[in-house]
Every structure is written in C-alpha cells, then in structure tokens.
Scaffold this motif. Structure first.
Motif, PDB file in Angstrom:
ATOM      1  N   ARG A   1       0.863  -1.251   0.002  1.00  0.00           N
ATOM      2  CA  ARG A   1       0.111  -0.106   0.017  1.00  0.00           C
ATOM      3  C   ARG A   1       0.812   1.128   0.018  1.00  0.00           C
ATOM      4  O   ARG A   1       1.791   1.313   0.678  1.00  0.00           O
ATOM      5  N   SER A   2       0.375   2.171  -0.686  1.00  0.00           N
ATOM      6  CA  SER A   2       1.101   3.623  -0.561  1.00  0.00           C
ATOM      7  C   SER A   2       0.526   4.221   0.509  1.00  0.00           C
ATOM      8  O   SER A   2      -0.476   3.929   1.111  1.00  0.00           O
ATOM      9  N   ASN A   3       1.388   5.539   0.677  1.00  0.00           N
ATOM     10  CA  ASN A   3       0.982   6.284   1.822  1.00  0.00           C
ATOM     11  C   ASN A   3      -0.329   6.570   1.921  1.00  0.00           C
ATOM     12  O   ASN A   3      -1.151   6.575   2.776  1.00  0.00           O
ATOM     13  N   ALA A   4      -0.820   6.928   0.708  1.00  0.00           N
ATOM     14  CA  ALA A   4      -2.225   7.535   0.625  1.00  0.00           C
ATOM     15  C   ALA A   4      -3.248   6.302   0.817  1.00  0.00           C
ATOM     16  O   ALA A   4      -4.348   6.450   1.547  1.00  0.00           O
ATOM     17  N   GLU A   5      -2.816   5.107   0.380  1.00  0.00           N
ATOM     18  CA  GLU A   5      -3.731   4.036   0.686  1.00  0.00           C
ATOM     19  C   GLU A   5      -3.970   3.633   2.157  1.00  0.00           C
ATOM     20  O   GLU A   5      -4.903   3.180   2.471  1.00  0.00           O
ATOM     21  N   ILE A   6      -2.486   3.680   2.628  1.00  0.00           N
ATOM     22  CA  ILE A   6      -2.498   3.423   4.100  1.00  0.00           C
ATOM     23  C   ILE A   6      -3.499   4.282   5.026  1.00  0.00           C
ATOM     24  O   ILE A   6      -4.157   4.182   5.794  1.00  0.00           O
TER      25      ILE A   6
ATOM     26  N   THR B   1      -4.329  10.766   8.363  1.00  0.00           N
ATOM     27  CA  THR B   1      -3.837  11.690   7.109  1.00  0.00           C
ATOM     28  C   THR B   1      -2.602  10.991   6.584  1.00  0.00           C
ATOM     29  O   THR B   1      -1.948  10.215   7.262  1.00  0.00           O
ATOM     30  N   GLU B   2      -2.137  11.362   5.440  1.00  0.00           N
ATOM     31  CA  GLU B   2      -0.787  10.982   4.769  1.00  0.00           C
ATOM     32  C   GLU B   2       0.394  11.323   5.630  1.00  0.00           C
ATOM     33  O   GLU B   2       1.343  10.522   5.833  1.00  0.00           O
ATOM     34  N   ALA B   3       0.211  12.423   6.061  1.00  0.00           N
ATOM     35  CA  ALA B   3       1.223  13.065   7.286  1.00  0.00           C
ATOM     36  C   ALA B   3       1.405  11.961   8.146  1.00  0.00           C
ATOM     37  O   ALA B   3       2.638  11.943   8.710  1.00  0.00           O
ATOM     38  N   THR B   4       0.346  11.750   8.605  1.00  0.00           N
ATOM     39  CA  THR B   4       0.478  10.782   9.980  1.00  0.00           C
ATOM     40  C   THR B   4       1.023   9.634   9.525  1.00  0.00           C
ATOM     41  O   THR B   4       2.087   8.916  10.425  1.00  0.00           O
ATOM     42  N   VAL B   5       0.963   8.908   8.494  1.00  0.00           N
ATOM     43  CA  VAL B   5       1.454   7.663   8.057  1.00  0.00           C
ATOM     44  C   VAL B   5       3.024   7.930   7.765  1.00  0.00           C
ATOM     45  O   VAL B   5       3.620   6.902   8.311  1.00  0.00           O
ATOM     46  N   LYS B   6       3.409   9.202   7.294  1.00  0.00           N
ATOM     47  CA  LYS B   6       4.722   9.273   6.823  1.00  0.00           C
ATOM     48  C   LYS B   6       5.477   9.413   8.401  1.00  0.00           C
ATOM     49  O   LYS B   6       6.659   8.793   8.455  1.00  0.00           O
TER      50      LYS B   6
END
Length: 224
Positions: free
Chosen positions: A174-179, A186-191
């Motif tokens: 999964r990409s960051n967006a998909e996760i 948010t994507e920032a949180t995933v990163k």
C-alpha cells in the motif's frame, strides 16, 4: 542563490545505454551526470575520487557485478544512494542488491519521467521501488530468506499497535495515501509513523522494512 544539481553517476556495460541515460538526465536543470563506468570495479575506483549523490547501477556486468559493487560502495562514508537497473521485473539480482544496500530498483525500459522521478525520490531519502513490485519481488524469491529467522518479537518489540498496523500495510504494497484511507488518518500521519518505525528498528527506508518483515517472519510470502 542557485541550488546544486543532483549528481548522478552511471554504471552499465553498454555504452549506448549510458548515453541514453545521460541524455535524459542532463536535459534536466536540477540533475547532472558527473561520471560513468562500464563495470562495477571501474565504478568503485572512479567513485573514490568523484562525488556523486545517486548511482544508477546495472546488475549484470563483467569484472564486478552490480550487487557486489553496491555492497562495497555502501560501506563507504558518505556513500551515494544506489538505484539498481534490471532488465526483468522479477530479477533475482534485484533482491540481492536491495539487501546489499540499494535504495530500490528500476526497469531499464522505464519511461524517462519514471527514471527522473526515481533519481529525485532517492536523493530526497525515500525508496524508488513501487510497494507492489517490492511485494512481488520478495514473494518470488522468498526461498532466499534464511530459515533461522529472527523471532518477530525481538525486532518489533518497541512498536506500538498502530505502528504494527502501518508495517503490515506497507508490506501489503500500500502507498501512504492508501494506508491513510484504510486507517482513517492523514498521509502526514502515516509518513510520521513510518519514520518512527524506521528509527526504532534501525532501517533506511520502506524497502528494507519490507525485507525485514519477511526475514523475521512478521509476515509470510503470500499472506494477505
């Protein structure tokens, strides 16, 4: 004040291939080719006196192949990042090169925009292997993984429950967006979570994270 271009070094035993890469890379104002070599041994010698940020490394070459050249290069202080070039999507050398310290791999027939994005992405500190491709690669060559895998708990003990969830999503390709969409964050949180995980387990990027997850038995090839 002008920004220093990303310095790229080309390693391939085919001169026409190097010429093609040079033309594409030098067409960009933020990238420049600073040198090239026709085999891994020549590359190591030249890179000892040539500063580079990113190396495009062919795998199958005479004298010294790209896997061993990558391994030796990555032991140096301030070593450049390495993108391995492969002819086939599931080349067993690609897995070995990633284990040797490459930041990912790229198909030789990738379109120019993909090549350019890969160089920039690796230079910024991320990996260039598409998550789905990483998963396929590892599943294809799961037999290369050691039988005496480190017990998962010993490696992943410091991770929070959320971080475990993030790791499993990364391994699923999964990409960051998909996760972010799956876990409702948010994507920032995933990163941020991925950055913390990498720091806790002492890894460089998400490619190494996937490799470690397989090696330690946290996930198994074919697991969904």
């Amino acid at each position: 004040m002008s920004v220093q271009p990303v310095r790229v070094f080309l390693v391939d035993d085919q001169q026409l291939v190097r010429a093609g890469f040079r033309m594409v890379i030098d067409s960009q104002p933020d990238l420049e080719v600073v040198g090239e070599a026709g085999d891994g041994d020549a590359a190591l010698h030249t890179l000892a006196v040539t500063a580079a940020d990113v190396v495009l490394m062919d795998v199958r070459m005479p004298v010294l192949d790209g896997v061993e050249a990558t391994r030796r290069l990555r032991t140096r202080d301030d070593a450049p990042k390495v993108i391995v070039l492969t002819t086939f999507d599931l080349d067993e050398y690609a897995f070995a090169a990633i284990k040797a310290g490459a930041s990912g791999f790229l198909l030789k027939d990738a379109p120019p925009p993909t090549l350019l994005d890969a160089v920039r992405t690796v230079h910024s500190g991320d990996a260039v292997v598409a998550p789905s491709t990483t998963k396929r690669l590892l599943e294809r060559f799961a037999g290369h993984l050691p039988e005496d895998a480190t017990p998962p708990d010993a490696v992943w003990a410091e991770l929070t429950q959320r971080e475990h969830e993030i790791v499993r999503e990364v391994v699923r390709g999964r990409s960051n967006a998909e996760i972010a969409a799956t876990l409702f964050v948010t994507e920032a949180t995933v990163k941020t979570h991925i950055g913390r995980v990498l720091a806790k387990v002492g890894l460089r990027d998400r490619v190494q994270l996937v490799v470690l997850a397989y090696e330690t038995g946290l996930v198994r090839p074919g697991a969904s």
